[in-house]
Design a protein around this motif. Structure first.
Motif, PDB file in Angstrom:
ATOM      1  N   UNK A 245       2.663   3.087 -17.022  1.00 15.63           N
ATOM      2  CA  UNK A 245       2.012   4.183 -16.306  1.00 15.63           C
ATOM      3  C   UNK A 245       0.538   3.884 -16.067  1.00 15.63           C
ATOM      4  N   UNK A 246      -0.139   3.377 -17.104  1.00 12.77           N
ATOM      5  CA  UNK A 246      -1.567   3.109 -17.017  1.00 12.77           C
ATOM      6  C   UNK A 246      -1.874   2.063 -15.947  1.00 12.77           C
ATOM      7  N   UNK A 247      -1.069   0.993 -15.925  1.00  9.83           N
ATOM      8  CA  UNK A 247      -1.286  -0.068 -14.937  1.00  9.83           C
ATOM      9  C   UNK A 247      -1.082   0.459 -13.521  1.00  9.83           C
ATOM     10  N   UNK A 248      -0.044   1.284 -13.347  1.00 13.25           N
ATOM     11  CA  UNK A 248       0.225   1.826 -12.016  1.00 13.25           C
ATOM     12  C   UNK A 248      -0.908   2.748 -11.581  1.00 13.25           C
ATOM     13  N   UNK A 249      -1.403   3.564 -12.529  1.00 14.79           N
ATOM     14  CA  UNK A 249      -2.478   4.500 -12.193  1.00 14.79           C
ATOM     15  C   UNK A 249      -3.731   3.737 -11.761  1.00 14.79           C
ATOM     16  N   UNK A 250      -4.078   2.703 -12.518  1.00 16.93           N
ATOM     17  CA  UNK A 250      -5.277   1.925 -12.179  1.00 16.93           C
ATOM     18  C   UNK A 250      -5.145   1.340 -10.772  1.00 16.93           C
ATOM     19  N   UNK A 251      -3.975   0.757 -10.491  1.00 20.66           N
ATOM     20  CA  UNK A 251      -3.750   0.194  -9.163  1.00 20.66           C
ATOM     21  C   UNK A 251      -3.825   1.256  -8.083  1.00 20.66           C
ATOM     22  N   UNK A 252      -3.180   2.403  -8.345  1.00 17.69           N
ATOM     23  CA  UNK A 252      -3.093   3.456  -7.335  1.00 17.69           C
ATOM     24  C   UNK A 252      -4.459   4.050  -7.026  1.00 17.69           C
ATOM     25  N   UNK A 253      -5.299   4.202  -8.053  1.00 18.35           N
ATOM     26  CA  UNK A 253      -6.641   4.771  -7.877  1.00 18.35           C
ATOM     27  C   UNK A 253      -7.436   3.926  -6.887  1.00 18.35           C
ATOM     28  N   UNK A 254      -7.390   2.622  -7.091  1.00 16.78           N
ATOM     29  CA  UNK A 254      -8.150   1.720  -6.218  1.00 16.78           C
ATOM     30  C   UNK A 254      -7.571   1.734  -4.809  1.00 16.78           C
ATOM     31  N   UNK A 255      -6.231   1.641  -4.745  1.00 14.45           N
ATOM     32  CA  UNK A 255      -5.578   1.629  -3.438  1.00 14.45           C
ATOM     33  C   UNK A 255      -5.849   2.895  -2.642  1.00 14.45           C
ATOM     34  N   UNK A 256      -5.823   4.041  -3.329  1.00 13.05           N
ATOM     35  CA  UNK A 256      -5.974   5.318  -2.641  1.00 13.05           C
ATOM     36  C   UNK A 256      -7.329   5.442  -1.967  1.00 13.05           C
ATOM     37  N   UNK A 257      -8.378   4.875  -2.602  1.00 13.43           N
ATOM     38  CA  UNK A 257      -9.713   4.967  -2.013  1.00 13.43           C
ATOM     39  C   UNK A 257      -9.771   4.289  -0.649  1.00 13.43           C
ATOM     40  N   UNK A 258      -9.123   3.121  -0.557  1.00 14.32           N
ATOM     41  CA  UNK A 258      -9.086   2.414   0.733  1.00 14.32           C
ATOM     42  C   UNK A 258      -8.180   3.139   1.722  1.00 14.32           C
ATOM     43  N   UNK A 259      -7.051   3.627   1.196  1.00 16.67           N
ATOM     44  CA  UNK A 259      -6.087   4.320   2.053  1.00 16.67           C
ATOM     45  C   UNK A 259      -6.691   5.529   2.732  1.00 16.67           C
ATOM     46  N   UNK A 260      -7.460   6.312   1.959  1.00 17.63           N
ATOM     47  CA  UNK A 260      -8.066   7.520   2.511  1.00 17.63           C
ATOM     48  C   UNK A 260      -8.988   7.166   3.682  1.00 17.63           C
ATOM     49  N   UNK A 261      -9.757   6.083   3.507  1.00 14.39           N
ATOM     50  CA  UNK A 261     -10.705   5.681   4.548  1.00 14.39           C
ATOM     51  C   UNK A 261      -9.990   5.286   5.836  1.00 14.39           C
ATOM     52  N   UNK A 262      -8.890   4.514   5.690  1.00 13.78           N
ATOM     53  CA  UNK A 262      -8.116   4.120   6.868  1.00 13.78           C
ATOM     54  C   UNK A 262      -7.482   5.343   7.507  1.00 13.78           C
ATOM     55  N   UNK A 263      -6.954   6.237   6.659  1.00 11.03           N
ATOM     56  CA  UNK A 263      -6.274   7.427   7.158  1.00 11.03           C
ATOM     57  C   UNK A 263      -7.182   8.309   7.986  1.00 11.03           C
ATOM     58  N   UNK A 264      -8.458   8.384   7.603  1.00 13.84           N
ATOM     59  CA  UNK A 264      -9.407   9.240   8.322  1.00 13.84           C
ATOM     60  C   UNK A 264      -9.645   8.752   9.739  1.00 13.84           C
ATOM     61  N   UNK A 265      -9.448   7.449   9.960  1.00 17.62           N
ATOM     62  CA  UNK A 265      -9.707   6.888  11.287  1.00 17.62           C
ATOM     63  C   UNK A 265      -8.522   7.011  12.234  1.00 17.62           C
ATOM     64  N   UNK A 266      -7.379   7.511  11.702  1.00 15.02           N
ATOM     65  CA  UNK A 266      -6.193   7.575  12.550  1.00 15.02           C
ATOM     66  C   UNK A 266      -5.912   8.999  12.990  1.00 15.02           C
ATOM     67  N   UNK A 267      -5.120   9.125  14.084  1.00 16.73           N
ATOM     68  CA  UNK A 267      -4.766  10.448  14.595  1.00 16.73           C
ATOM     69  C   UNK A 267      -3.647  11.040  13.754  1.00 16.73           C
TER      70      UNK A 267
END
Lengths: 304, 256
Positions: A245-267
């Motif tokens: 769980x801990x490893x997945x959370x660490x990965x997901x936290x980092x990934x989500x930050x980039x994902x949010x930024x890309x998502x904001x630029x899309x319709x």
């Protein structure tokens, strides 16, 4: 670099887990979904026993939902009254789900239950979303503005036990939210997902809640339902692996930050179409595995 | 405390080997490079080295057929195993049949200098449970269960949990021998039994037994124990940990 998972009792590459967490985190940040429906199949695909994947996944859902709800809370987009009603139903649903899970696990049918639930629910939700978003995209392209008809279903208004929900500006019966909570709670426990992909459309189309409070409220109740499911999985099935769980959370936290930024630029329409496509692909893959002749007809289970 | 127990055990086994080794007539002496395998977070499986020496029978040499054969068996803790078979129900594949086999070792490796059936007669092999077929011999064997049994053996062999090998032995100078057995990452924890047999003319000319302890240690052990002994507390801690992780993230990446 390999790491030994004490509950799954297997050795997996630490980078594979971080990478999976980051990948799913990226998509969940981009689309604003929990990503449980992607993570559980991925874990199973990586060789984690399905029961451990589902049990552990609830912890990863808690972490990402807490992060998400904080942002929505600050903007005042959480209807706590509605949240608690959904949560009451959800708690009952999680209980039912975990015990069904335990029972089917002893019968050796839990893998089938997980796969079938995925195929059915992802199929329905993904299919509906795909049709809806392609219609919207086509209409936008044709020049006609998409109709914003949020026509509230009349039957919800005729039920007894009516309550006023200030934040959602609703006056409806308390029964549909509780029922919705129970249903999603069961799914959450069985599939190792938060259930946002069903909760969000149901809140909009069945309860008629305004879109701005839907995600915050759904995340709020997911935290508690996932916590109950996680606790029950750990208590009755011993299938929660904290290292995983801990490893997945660490990965997901980092990934989500980039994902949010890309998502904001899309319709929004494009995002929805892409998400629908993703859901349908996952559903198709799981469905194929159920139908195709398995490589080995036999499987082993060690009885403790 | 734990360490003290281990040291005592090590000393005891040490004494055992010294006392047996001291008798010059002992035809077979064998030992492992370690009697303790620790599963840590970096555990990816390990290799076990077995070594020993044989003495010639009185008035015989160690050349040719007079040397005899060595068989080494490593047996892990036993548990019951259910084998399930899928069949087509409508369009999908479902587990429909199941057979449970009782007390199957979680790990079983047998190394020998030649194929087992060439070394010793069947009754002797059966008496000492030598060979995968013999280990499963006590279980249900009617025709209907045969395919479940072979599926069990096939899967376990593929997982590296059942090993039958008659080529891994190395003799050095005719007298000393050594062999390696690899334990995969998914070996079950518990007390293992390691046996070495010297077989001459179809009879046991010498035998030696020693234990091997496979256990999780450190954090892995603590997590595993907590999860199984106090599952509700463990679950609660896991949930709180997740909440803290989520909260921490929200603060760390607060929108500016």
């Amino acid at each position: 670099m390999q790491i030994y998972l004490p509950i799954a009792e297997m050795s997996v590459s630490i980078f594979l887990l971080l990478g999976m967490g980051a990948g799913v985190g990226f998509l969940s940040g981009m689309f604003g979904v929990g990503g449980g429906f992607l993570m559980t199949p991925l874990l199973i695909f990586a060789g984690v026993p399905p029961a451990v994947a589902v049990g552990t996944q609830s912890n990863q859902i808690i972490a990402s939902s807490v992060t998400g709800v904080m942002a929505h809370w600050r903007r005042g987009n959480v209807d706590f009254q509605m949240g608690f009603l959904l949560l009451g139903g959800g708690a009952a649903g999680a209980f039912i789900g975990v015990f069904v899970f335990k029972w089917l696990r002893s019968l050796g049918q839990v893998d089938l239950l997980i796969s079938l639930s995925y195929v059915i629910f992802l199929g329905i939700v993904g299919g509906l979303m795909l049709v809806e978003s392609f219609n919207t995209l086509r209409k936008t392209r044709a020049g006609t503005p998409p109709k914003q008809n949020r026509r509230r279903r009349d039957w919800v208004h005729t039920w007894p036990l009516k309550m006023r929900f200030r934040k959602s500006r609703l006056y409806i019966s308390a029964i549909p939210p509780v029922m919705l909570g129970v249903g999603v709670g069961i799914l959450s426990a069985i599939m190792g997902v938060g259930g946002g992909f069903i909760m969000v459309p149901a809140m909009i189309y069945i309860l008629g809640m305004p879109t701005n409070v839907v995600i915050g409220t759904s995340l709020f109740q997911i935290i508690f339902v996932a916590a109950i499911a996680g606790l029950l999985h750990a208590g009755t099935n011993q299938t929660v692996d904290v290292v995983l769980a801990l490893l997945l959370v660490v990965g997901a936290v980092i990934g989500a930050q980039f994902g949010t930024r890309v998502g904001l630029r899309m319709k929004a329409e494009q995002l929805r179409a892409l998400l629908a496509l993703l859901v349908v692909v996952v559903c198709f893959k799981l469905g194929l595995d159920l139908v195709l002749t398995p490589a080995d007809l036999f499987s082993l289970a060690v009885i403790q | 405390m734990r360490r003290a127990v281990l040291i005592t055990l090590a000393l005891l086994t040490g004494c055992l080997f010294v006392s047996t080794g001291a008798r010059a007539q002992q035809p077979l002496v064998a030992d492992l490079d370690t009697h303790q395998i620790a599963i840590r977070s970096t555990f990816t499986g390990t290799e076990l080295l077995l070594f020993g020496a044989i003495e010639a029978a009185p008035g015989k040499s160690l050349a040719g057929d007079e040397r005899g054969d060595v068989i080494i068996v490593v047996r892990g803790p036993a548990s019951d195993i259910t084998v399930r078979k899928k069949s087509r129900v409508g369009p999908i594949w479902v587990n429909t049949e199941a057979v449970t086999f009782d007390t199957i070792p979680g790990f079983y490796a047998v190394l020998s200098t030649r194929p087992l059936d060439q070394i010793a007669p069947a009754p002797l092999l059966r008496r000492h449970d030598l060979g995968i077929e013999r280990v499963l011999a006590g279980t249900k064997i009617d025709e209907a269960h045969q395919e479940f049994r072979s599926a069990l053996v096939r899967t376990r062999k593929a997982d590296g949990l059942f090993i039958e090998d008659h080529q891994g032995f190395r003799f050095v100078g005719g007298k000393l021998f050594r062999a390696r057995i690899s334990l995969p990452a998914n070996v079950p924890v518990g007390t293992y039994k390691v046996q070495a047999f010297l077989i001459r003319d179809g009879q046991v000319a010498g035998a030696q037994f020693s234990p091997l302890f496979v256990d999780k240690v450190g954090v892995e052990l603590q997590i595993y124990r907590l999860a199984h002994n106090l599952p509700w507390l463990y679950g609660l801690m896991a949930v709180l940990l997740a909440v803290a992780a989520g909260w921490g993230t929200a603060i760390l990446f607060r929108e500016r």
